[in-house]
Design a protein around this motif. Structure first.
Motif, short mmCIF file in Angstrom:
data_model
loop_
_atom_site.label_atom_id
_atom_site.label_comp_id
_atom_site.label_asym_id
_atom_site.label_seq_id
_atom_site.Cartn_x
_atom_site.Cartn_y
_atom_site.Cartn_z
N GLY A 12 73.82 45.73 24.54
CA GLY A 12 73.85 44.27 24.40
C GLY A 12 72.50 43.72 23.97
N GLY A 13 72.17 42.53 24.45
CA GLY A 13 70.89 41.91 24.09
C GLY A 13 69.71 42.76 24.49
N TYR A 14 69.81 43.38 25.67
CA TYR A 14 68.73 44.27 26.11
C TYR A 14 68.63 45.47 25.18
CZ TYR A 14 66.01 47.19 29.38
OH TYR A 14 65.06 47.99 29.97
N GLY A 15 69.77 45.93 24.66
CA GLY A 15 69.76 47.03 23.70
C GLY A 15 69.04 46.66 22.41
N ARG A 16 69.10 45.36 22.05
CA ARG A 16 68.36 44.89 20.87
C ARG A 16 66.88 44.73 21.17
NH1 ARG A 16 72.65 41.15 20.85
NH2 ARG A 16 71.27 39.50 21.57
N GLY A 17 66.50 44.86 22.44
CA GLY A 17 65.10 44.65 22.81
C GLY A 17 64.76 43.19 22.95
N GLU A 18 65.78 42.37 23.36
CA GLU A 18 65.59 40.93 23.46
C GLU A 18 66.01 40.46 24.85
OE1 GLU A 18 66.99 40.46 18.77
OE2 GLU A 18 68.18 39.54 20.37
N LEU A 19 65.04 39.98 25.62
CA LEU A 19 65.35 39.48 26.96
C LEU A 19 64.59 38.17 27.21
CD1 LEU A 19 65.32 42.54 29.43
CD2 LEU A 19 67.28 41.15 28.73
N HIS A 20 65.34 37.13 27.55
CA HIS A 20 64.73 35.86 27.94
C HIS A 20 64.35 35.93 29.41
CE1 HIS A 20 65.36 33.36 24.30
NE2 HIS A 20 66.17 34.36 24.01
N PRO A 21 63.56 34.97 29.91
CA PRO A 21 62.97 35.09 31.25
C PRO A 21 63.95 35.43 32.38
CG PRO A 21 61.99 33.24 30.10
CD PRO A 21 63.09 33.74 29.23
N GLU A 22 65.16 34.86 32.35
CA GLU A 22 66.10 35.09 33.45
C GLU A 22 67.38 35.80 32.99
OE1 GLU A 22 65.19 34.43 36.48
OE2 GLU A 22 63.37 33.30 35.97
N SER A 23 67.35 36.39 31.80
CA SER A 23 68.55 37.05 31.28
C SER A 23 68.90 38.28 32.09
CB SER A 23 68.35 37.46 29.82
OG SER A 23 68.23 36.34 28.99
N ASP A 24 70.21 38.58 32.12
CA ASP A 24 70.64 39.80 32.79
C ASP A 24 70.35 41.01 31.92
OD1 ASP A 24 72.46 39.22 30.84
OD2 ASP A 24 74.24 39.69 32.00
N ILE A 25 70.41 42.20 32.52
CA ILE A 25 70.17 43.43 31.77
C ILE A 25 71.44 44.28 31.82
CG2 ILE A 25 67.66 43.43 32.06
CD1 ILE A 25 67.98 45.45 34.29
N ASP A 26 71.90 44.67 30.65
CA ASP A 26 73.12 45.47 30.54
C ASP A 26 72.75 46.93 30.36
OD1 ASP A 26 74.84 43.31 30.79
OD2 ASP A 26 74.82 42.89 28.64
N LEU A 27 73.27 47.78 31.25
CA LEU A 27 72.93 49.20 31.27
C LEU A 27 74.18 50.05 31.18
CD1 LEU A 27 70.33 49.22 34.20
CD2 LEU A 27 69.83 49.13 31.75
N LEU A 28 74.06 51.16 30.47
CA LEU A 28 75.11 52.19 30.45
C LEU A 28 74.50 53.50 30.91
CD1 LEU A 28 77.90 53.31 29.71
CD2 LEU A 28 77.07 53.60 27.35
N LEU A 29 75.03 54.04 32.01
CA LEU A 29 74.62 55.35 32.48
C LEU A 29 75.64 56.34 31.94
CD1 LEU A 29 73.89 53.22 35.07
CD2 LEU A 29 72.63 55.29 35.65
N LEU A 30 75.20 57.20 31.06
CA LEU A 30 76.08 58.02 30.25
C LEU A 30 75.94 59.50 30.58
CD1 LEU A 30 78.02 57.64 27.73
CD2 LEU A 30 76.03 58.28 26.33
N SER A 31 77.07 60.19 30.67
CA SER A 31 77.05 61.63 30.91
C SER A 31 78.10 62.30 30.02
CB SER A 31 77.34 61.95 32.38
OG SER A 31 78.66 61.57 32.71
N LYS A 32 77.97 63.59 29.87
CA LYS A 32 78.95 64.34 29.08
C LYS A 32 80.17 64.68 29.93
CE LYS A 32 79.29 68.16 25.77
NZ LYS A 32 79.65 67.27 24.65
N LYS A 33 79.91 65.02 31.19
CA LYS A 33 80.98 65.40 32.12
C LYS A 33 81.03 64.41 33.28
CE LYS A 33 80.16 70.31 31.10
NZ LYS A 33 79.77 71.62 31.68
#
Length: 395
Positions: free
Chosen positions: A78-99
């Motif tokens: 998301g926006g965090y993936g673009r490297g763009e975060l405003h002061p109070e924006s949330d952070i979207d994370l994906l924890l990825l695995s193969k199995k």
């Protein structure tokens, strides 16, 4: 790190973990960010917060012992993936695995996320295998869009590379399907706001002619051309250089308003409510004289919104024909204009060389009720001549 964040903010954090020290560091960064609003570009500030959050996450990742797990990757999306975060924006994370993730690793992930919540981060997260991420993304346009803007923070690089390969396959989501879903999504969003940008308390993110409309242009284009940068679209002849520059200028102004709004509201707020407007106007340099300051700020906002409307309409129309291959009957009106479907189309590049044709354009619109909008080629040409005429008026 891309931005010159003060070295003391990036100095090693204590081991063992001390929650107070992390909170203090986050507060110091917030103070630095607010102090520099207006002294450096807003683009640098939103990139700086993304970089600083990367720094914090890397520390928490190691404290949770996830760095020793070989099959887990931490991705910003998301926006965090673009490297763009405003002061109070949330952070979207994906924890990825193969199995499928083992229970012991799940416990570490729980510790990682709990620590982020203790630090008052507003975290949106998903824990998925590569196959799960692809399957869910196929069925959910919001997740598919988030995955488009992905960035590896740390962990297994092979997982990230495999996800890249799968996402770039047409069977994941074709550019045609993606365009249709984003177009429909935009129409539904516009309807919620009565299809107008002239809202006295606009939502700077979701309102028609605001940030989401700019992002929709870039999402559709980046998907079609398989790029990660809006600047690359100039090389694909989708954007003219001056249109790209205008997109950046409109984004920067809306970002300034949103950044200032977050500072004033002290939370992730996108609605420019009346109560916040005087302080936002003052932070943006429009003065501290109350209503006149707000009027100056909003006058500029509505001008920017009009430009975003033009860009969004023109560029999505182009995709309607280039991606969907939509063809319409053409009704010739005269040597200069024709009707293409429900749009008024220019017939040659020199139409507006004669200024009288500007008036003729409006006459055709008035006399032909089937014309509901200007064709993308007409908008592009008219915008060019308008800039030229404005330049003449200034000299």
């Amino acid at each position: 790190m891309n931005i010159q964040i003060p070295n003391e903010l990036l100095s090693p954090l204590p081991v063992p973990f001390q929650l107070l020290e992390y909170k203090t560091r986050l507060k110091e960064f917030g103070d630095w960010s607010r102090e520099n609003f207006g002294l450096m570009t807003v683009r640098r500030l939103v990139n700086a917060r993304s970089d600083f959050v990367d720094f914090i996450l890397l520390n928490v990742w190691q404290l949770s012992d996830l760095h020793i797990e070989e099959d887990i990757s931490l991705l910003a999306v998301g926006g965090y993936g673009r490297g763009e975060l405003h002061p109070e924006s949330d952070i979207d994370l994906l924890l990825l695995s193969k199995k499928a993730i083992k229970p012991a690793v799940q416990e570490k992930i729980s510790l990682f996320l709990t620590t982020l919540w203790d630090l008052k981060f507003d975290v949106g997260h998903a824990v998925r295998t590569i196959k799960e991420a692809i399957d869910i993304g196929k069925d959910d346009i919001t997740i598919a869009t988030n995955l488009m803007e992905r960035r590896l923070i740390c962990g297994n690089n092979h997982n990230f590379e495999e996800l890249e390969v799968e996402l770039n396959k047409s069977k994941f989501l074709s550019s045609q399907d993606f365009y249709i879903k984003k177009r429909d999504e935009q129409e539904e969003r516009h309807a919620r706001y009565h299809s107008t940008s002239y809202n006295l308390e606009p939502n700077l993110k979701a309102n028609p002619s605001c940030l989401r409309d700019l992002q929709t242009i870039s999402w559709v284009a980046k998907k079609h051309y398989n790029t990660q940068s809006v600047a690359e679209l100039v090389g694909h002849d989708y954007l003219l250089q001056d249109e790209y520059q205008e997109m950046q200028e409109c984004q920067d102004y809306l970002w300034q308003m949103r950044f200032a709004l977050h500072i004033v509201a002290k939370r992730s707020e996108n609605r420019l409510l009346f109560d916040y407007q005087p302080q936002v106007a003052e932070l943006m340099g429009f003065g501290d004289d109350g209503k006149p300051s707000v009027e100056r700020m909003m006058k500029r906002f509505f001008r920017v919104a009009r430009r975003v409307t033009e860009l969004n309409s023109m560029l999505l129309q182009r995709f309607n024909s280039s991606i969907l291959g939509v063809t319409r009957d053409v009704i010739v009106l005269d040597d200069d204009f024709a009707i293409h479907g429900r749009s008024l189309l220019v017939r040659h590049e020199d139409v507006f060389f004669y200024r009288a044709n500007i008036f003729k354009m409006f006459i055709h619109i008035a006399e032909n009720p089937q014309v509901e909008k200007l064709h993308s080629a007409t908008i592009r040409l008219f915008r060019r001549v308008r800039r030229r005429l404005m330049g003449i008026c200034k000299t």
